[in-house]
Design a protein around this motif. Structure first.
Motif, PDB file in Angstrom:
ATOM      1  N   ALA A   1     -15.455   1.726  10.882  1.00  0.00           N
ATOM      2  CA  ALA A   1     -16.040   0.178  10.321  1.00  0.00           C
ATOM      3  C   ALA A   1     -17.441   0.822  10.453  1.00  0.00           C
ATOM      4  O   ALA A   1     -18.157   1.702  10.881  1.00  0.00           O
ATOM      5  CB  ALA A   1     -15.609  -0.356  12.108  1.00  0.00           C
TER       6      ALA A   1
ATOM      7  N   ASP B   1     -12.601  -8.447  15.656  1.00  0.00           N
ATOM      8  CA  ASP B   1     -11.921  -8.602  14.607  1.00  0.00           C
ATOM      9  C   ASP B   1     -11.918  -7.511  13.217  1.00  0.00           C
ATOM     10  O   ASP B   1     -10.821  -8.209  12.725  1.00  0.00           O
ATOM     11  CB  ASP B   1     -12.520  -9.611  13.894  1.00  0.00           C
ATOM     12  N   ALA B   2     -11.088  -6.440  14.251  1.00  0.00           N
ATOM     13  CA  ALA B   2     -10.900  -5.246  13.430  1.00  0.00           C
ATOM     14  C   ALA B   2     -10.155  -4.889  13.702  1.00  0.00           C
ATOM     15  O   ALA B   2     -10.505  -2.883  14.015  1.00  0.00           O
ATOM     16  CB  ALA B   2     -12.371  -4.803  12.264  1.00  0.00           C
TER      17      ALA B   2
ATOM     18  N   ASN C   1      -7.148  -2.757  14.204  1.00  0.00           N
ATOM     19  CA  ASN C   1      -6.866  -2.008  12.634  1.00  0.00           C
ATOM     20  C   ASN C   1      -7.541  -0.447  12.698  1.00  0.00           C
ATOM     21  O   ASN C   1      -6.777   0.105  12.075  1.00  0.00           O
ATOM     22  CB  ASN C   1      -5.928  -3.026  11.551  1.00  0.00           C
ATOM     23  N   LEU C   2      -8.698  -1.060  12.607  1.00  0.00           N
ATOM     24  CA  LEU C   2      -9.566   0.468  12.246  1.00  0.00           C
ATOM     25  C   LEU C   2     -10.502   0.240  13.406  1.00  0.00           C
ATOM     26  O   LEU C   2     -11.313   0.242  13.821  1.00  0.00           O
ATOM     27  CB  LEU C   2     -11.221  -0.424  11.860  1.00  0.00           C
TER      28      LEU C   2
END
Length: 288
Positions: free
Chosen positions: A18, A49-50, A52-53
């Motif tokens: 990220a 909002d991320a 999965n990272l």
């Protein structure tokens, strides 16, 4: 030696990164509730909002200024503009979230991460990140599988390439062939013999996969129990490093030693006129 204890299929080691420069802090009501426990093996995300990272926390404790600190892998963040890498980051520009509890809000902020300097698997000897945790969180030495009992000290081992002279005992490296490490991640808990030590990067047949980067490694103290079904796959021992990468070498699983991290923190503190480096003097928490 390798044991598959409760594992699944292997995958690539390197977690997607990220962007540190674009992360923004958010205020969430969960932060008003004290006592959230932070521990080794906790999965962390770098933006709400991320999820999965993500990467994983390798150790939690305090530094020599008694700040709450977590250690993870430096390659978990990217900084193409070179604005934040390789420097202290007092600004709250890179929040860190508990991946399974994003709604709590940030549990802390990245204060330092090492630029990989062109490597696809993180810097050769200094692939680590320092996170300053919020003061209201509760530090815990007990992860899902591993209980950390301080930091490994191996006075007979070779000196980390990052160490000042004279090196401290916790800045010396485990020797190969006669030491085992225990790791944990998404596929469970694993152990294996340190087969190679390349300037403080251990290679061992203890698997990791994408998202495990930064996760915990402990030293198997001779004579103590290894994880097994009989003890619910639990193990205890001193912190020995963090998960780094999978490479083409054998065994392919790479781990950055705690000695390299602690040595570099001490060297950077010595070079800082204010002697105020986030994470310097890091000690694993003794809180249960």
């Amino acid at each position: 030696m390798i044991r598959r204890l409760c594992g699944l299929a292997l995958a690539l080691a390197l977690t997607a990164a990220a962007g540190a420069g674009t992360a923004q802090a958010e205020t969430r009501t969960g932060q008003d509730t004290p006592g959230k426990r932070v521990y080794n093996g906790m999965q962390i995300a770098f933006g709400p909002d991320a999820p999965n990272l993500f990467c994983t926390i390798g150790a939690v404790g305090t530094d020599d200024h008694q700040r709450h600190i977590a250690i993870s892998a430096g390659h978990c963040l990217g900084d193409p503009g070179k604005k934040y890498a390789d420097r202290e980051i007092p600004e709250n520009v890179a929040p860190v979230y508990h991946r399974q509890d994003i709604g709590y809000g940030p549990i802390g902020y990245v204060r330092y991460f090492k630029d990989p300097e062109g490597s696809q698997t993180g810097h050769a000897t200094k692939d680590y990140m320092v996170i300053e945790l919020l003061p209201q969180v509760t530090l815990s030495s007990q992860g899902p599988y591993l209980k950390q009992t301080g930091e490994v000290k191996y006075p007979q081992g070779p000196v980390s390439p990052n160490a000042l002279k004279p090196a401290l005992d916790n800045e010396r490296l485990l020797t190969t062939g006669n030491n085992e490490i225990i790791t944990s991640g998404q596929t469970g808990v694993w152990y294996g013999t340190v087969m190679n030590n390349d300037n403080g990067i251990y290679r061992a047949p203890a698997p990791n996969k994408a998202g495990d980067s930064g996760g915990p490694v402990i030293w198997h103290v001779p004579g103590t129990d290894l994880p097994s079904q009989a003890n619910n796959f639990q193990a205890a021992g001193p912190w020995a490093g963090i998960t780094k990468a999978i490479t083409l070498q054998l065994p392919p699983f790479n781990y950055t030693s705690s000695a390299n991290i602690l040595a570099d923190l001490r060297a950077r503190e010595a070079a800082d006129p204010a002697h105020n480096i986030f994470g310097a003097g890091f000690e694993v928490t003794a809180n249960p």
